[in-house]
Design an enzyme around this catalytic site. Sequence first.
Site, PDB file in Angstrom:
ATOM      1  N   LYS A 135       0.848  -0.935  -0.099  1.00  0.00           N
ATOM      2  CA  LYS A 135      -0.410   0.041  -0.033  1.00  0.00           C
ATOM      3  C   LYS A 135       0.825   1.421   0.556  1.00  0.00           C
ATOM      4  O   LYS A 135       1.843   1.583   0.324  1.00  0.00           O
ATOM      5  CB  LYS A 135      -0.720   0.267   1.343  1.00  0.00           C
ATOM      6  CG  LYS A 135      -2.567   0.866   0.902  1.00  0.00           C
ATOM      7  CD  LYS A 135      -3.123   0.106   0.583  1.00  0.00           C
ATOM      8  CE  LYS A 135      -4.451   0.875   0.547  1.00  0.00           C
ATOM      9  NZ  LYS A 135      -5.676  -0.466  -0.190  1.00  0.00           N
TER      10      LYS A 135
HETATM   11  N1  GLU Z   1      -7.899   0.049  -2.869  1.00  0.00           N
HETATM   12  C1  GLU Z   1      -8.098  -1.542  -3.097  1.00  0.00           C
HETATM   13  C2  GLU Z   1      -7.888  -1.494  -2.219  1.00  0.00           C
HETATM   14  O1  GLU Z   1      -7.525  -1.261  -0.508  1.00  0.00           O
HETATM   15  C3  GLU Z   1      -7.157  -2.201  -4.438  1.00  0.00           C
HETATM   16  C4  GLU Z   1      -6.270  -2.049  -4.490  1.00  0.00           C
HETATM   17  C5  GLU Z   1      -5.578  -2.926  -6.028  1.00  0.00           C
HETATM   18  O2  GLU Z   1      -6.623  -2.387  -6.508  1.00  0.00           O
HETATM   19  O3  GLU Z   1      -4.643  -3.357  -6.307  1.00  0.00           O
HETATM   20  O4  GLU Z   1      -8.550  -3.780  -2.100  1.00  0.00           O
END
Ligand code: GLU
Length: 445
Positions: A135
């Site tokens: 993240k």
């Molecule tokens: N931000 C989204 C999540 O928390 C999507 C992450 C992604 O598609 O890599 O799952």
Amino acid sequence: MPAKKTANKTRRPRPAAATHRKGVASRKNRTIPISVFGNVLKQFDTAARKLSLDRSICEFVKIPRRSTIVNLPVRMDDGTYKMFTGYRVQHSIARGPSKGGIRYHLGVTLDEVQALAAWMTWKCAVVNIPFGGAKGGIVCDPFKLSEGELERLTRRYVADMIKLFGPEDDIPAPDVGTGPRVMGWFMDTYSMKENHSVPGSVTGKPIVLGGSLGRNEATGRGVMLSVREAAKCLKLDLASTTAAVQGFGNVGSISARLLHELGVKFVSVSDVTGAIHNPAGIDIPALIKHVEKKKSVLGFPNAKRIEPEEVLFANVDILIPAALENQITGDNAARVRCRIVAEGANGPVTPEADKILERKKILVIPDILCNAGGVTVSYFEWVQNRMAFAWTEEEVNHRLEEKMVAAFNDVMKMARDHDTSMRIAAFMLAILRVVEVVQLRGIYA
Ligand code: GLU
């Protein structure tokens, strides 16, 4: 040379994104922020204790692999330079390249990004896609930055972290405060370094840049499918249920729209600007149009204004927290009155609240299952980019449904077999999948 001062700089209006205040716990008349990464560790430990696994392997898989912090100078439209702090945490690469979104929000901290990265590892394992977890985040209010400032901030973030990223290494995507526009700049900046277009370096891109059909609504669609499966388990007829949603950004609005299509009656909706209530039901497609124009749920016809936190305590069958972490805590969980909590957001329910909801026999569909539709279609996008071939929207949605239903059933079976909550069952399933890979690969130590 600093850019010329722009006298009438246009600030973009603040959309009704899910930017609710993060939770705090009150202890002895003091309010202290709840550590989000601490919450993930508690969830992990509870699940790991139920599995007889090598303790040292558990220690290895639960801690983030690498955390990077950068301080980014950005030239503002008025010619001055401003510093922004950016993070990227790569939690695991055991099952494949690390995967996870980038959040632009004033509340971003290393603690939060570490938690969100860890949840990505477990989420990708629950839906059984070949990714680890990561993240990123930048401490900023994206709605107070101009388009140009946002672009320069994004490009500088990518440039300073460029060695971390790549289609085989670490693949970002949208999260709170980011969307296809930011992903387009990401893809371009990364591609400039490679001297050719690298669409697989990021997901959630605009369709014309290699984005996948169905990606924009994938998280909401996954929430809808999870709720549908949960309703089947509880023998609830969706067409006669009521619901409330906290947060009316991408996840909240799309899951509400898809459930509304199945006949669910939404009585309360909140966003960062306030909350509305109508016991006769809110016309969700009309509310989406209203929010597009007014940037707020407030002022929607035939609905009365209520306190935002009332949405969490609405007397409904289905509650969808789709804003930020730590919304339902040990302090307020006793007031929650629904049958199903569907976690559209990451981490909206703390471990203390989980215990209370379990005692109240409320079924919590955990984030690492419930909102996994987004990363699942991100995986499909990455696969399509590798093949340089685009699937139809029907094909994407069909494959998403297969993945979500299989994951839901796997988690439910684990919960029943071990007489535990869906959250702990989802963690158990995910930990087993990650640990199996780690044991087969071996640890290079
Ligand atoms: N931000 C989204 C999540 O928390 C999507 C992450 C992604 O598609 O890599 O799952």
